[in-house]
Design a protein around this motif. Sequence first.
Motif, short mmCIF file in Angstrom:
data_model
loop_
_atom_site.label_atom_id
_atom_site.label_comp_id
_atom_site.label_asym_id
_atom_site.label_seq_id
_atom_site.Cartn_x
_atom_site.Cartn_y
_atom_site.Cartn_z
N ASN A 25 0.82 -1.21 0.00
CA ASN A 25 0.00 0.00 0.00
C ASN A 25 0.86 1.27 0.00
O ASN A 25 0.48 2.28 -0.57
CB ASN A 25 -0.97 0.00 1.18
CG ASN A 25 -0.26 -0.01 2.51
OD1 ASN A 25 0.87 -0.45 2.63
ND2 ASN A 25 -0.94 0.47 3.54
N LYS A 28 2.03 1.58 -3.58
CA LYS A 28 0.92 1.99 -4.45
C LYS A 28 0.60 3.47 -4.25
O LYS A 28 0.28 4.18 -5.20
CB LYS A 28 -0.31 1.14 -4.15
CG LYS A 28 -1.43 1.37 -5.12
CD LYS A 28 -2.52 0.34 -5.01
CE LYS A 28 -3.56 0.62 -6.08
NZ LYS A 28 -4.57 -0.41 -6.18
N ASP A 92 -5.07 1.41 2.01
CA ASP A 92 -5.03 0.10 2.65
C ASP A 92 -6.37 -0.29 3.26
O ASP A 92 -6.79 -1.44 3.15
CB ASP A 92 -3.94 0.09 3.72
CG ASP A 92 -3.70 -1.28 4.31
OD1 ASP A 92 -3.88 -2.28 3.58
OD2 ASP A 92 -3.33 -1.36 5.49
N SER A 95 -10.86 -0.06 0.99
CA SER A 95 -11.52 -1.06 0.16
C SER A 95 -10.69 -2.34 0.16
O SER A 95 -9.50 -2.32 0.47
CB SER A 95 -11.70 -0.56 -1.28
OG SER A 95 -10.46 -0.51 -1.93
N SER A 96 -11.32 -3.43 -0.19
CA SER A 96 -10.61 -4.71 -0.20
C SER A 96 -9.68 -4.83 -1.40
O SER A 96 -8.81 -5.70 -1.42
CB SER A 96 -11.62 -5.86 -0.21
OG SER A 96 -12.41 -5.79 -1.37
N THR A 97 -9.85 -3.97 -2.40
CA THR A 97 -9.00 -4.03 -3.59
C THR A 97 -7.94 -2.94 -3.62
O THR A 97 -7.29 -2.75 -4.65
CB THR A 97 -9.87 -3.90 -4.86
OG1 THR A 97 -10.57 -2.65 -4.81
CG2 THR A 97 -10.85 -5.05 -4.97
N SER A 98 -7.76 -2.22 -2.53
CA SER A 98 -6.81 -1.10 -2.46
C SER A 98 -7.05 -0.10 -3.58
O SER A 98 -6.13 0.32 -4.28
CB SER A 98 -5.37 -1.61 -2.51
OG SER A 98 -5.10 -2.43 -1.41
N ALA A 99 -8.29 0.28 -3.75
CA ALA A 99 -8.66 1.21 -4.82
C ALA A 99 -8.27 2.64 -4.47
O ALA A 99 -8.22 3.02 -3.30
CB ALA A 99 -10.16 1.13 -5.07
N TYR A 100 -8.00 3.43 -5.50
CA TYR A 100 -7.67 4.84 -5.32
C TYR A 100 -8.92 5.69 -5.09
O TYR A 100 -8.86 6.73 -4.45
CB TYR A 100 -6.95 5.40 -6.55
CG TYR A 100 -5.55 4.91 -6.75
CD1 TYR A 100 -4.53 5.27 -5.89
CD2 TYR A 100 -5.22 4.09 -7.83
CE1 TYR A 100 -3.23 4.85 -6.08
CE2 TYR A 100 -3.93 3.65 -8.03
CZ TYR A 100 -2.93 4.04 -7.16
OH TYR A 100 -1.65 3.60 -7.35
#
Length: 175
Positions: A25, A28, A92, A95-100
């Motif tokens: 994270n 990212k 982190d 969301s479960s998908t580490s979305a922006y």
Amino acid sequence: MSIPEEVYLPTEEELTVTEVNLTGNLLKAAAFHYGKACLSENNEFMLCRNELDDPRACINEGKAVTSCALNFFRQVKKSCAGEFMQYANCIDKSSSTSAYGPCRKTQAAFDKCMKDNLNMERAPFDYFARVHVHKTDRPRPLPEPIPHFPDPPVALPEDAPKPPAKYGSRYLFIW
């Protein structure tokens, strides 16, 4: 698998570098700024790996990539640590998908800090998909020589007997 003596293997001292110990994270969160800051080093390393097809030949380029990443994250830590950690935590935990998407406010605060303190603008979304010309000082690798076989096999004569196809004609299904 055994390795012949002629093969050069780098020593452990040549391979030992300080690693970038960051989680996904954090990487990212900094990806757009890091990619733009270390673009030249990353491109040089990938060019070396693709041209030479031997990771042993690109150790110095790999060390340059690691050094650039360490320097970049040290600058971020010194200048924008609070905003960066808020943005990374949001990515982190939102969301479960580490979305922006859910983290646009913390992203804006981090981007503003990077612009104000380090004079780095966030790269647009299509920046890394664009064509970039990379200038390098490394010489172009020599082309692979065409193999020469001293005793090529003699071709079959045109009137040589040809046995019938084992499973019938290959043109069976063509109409």
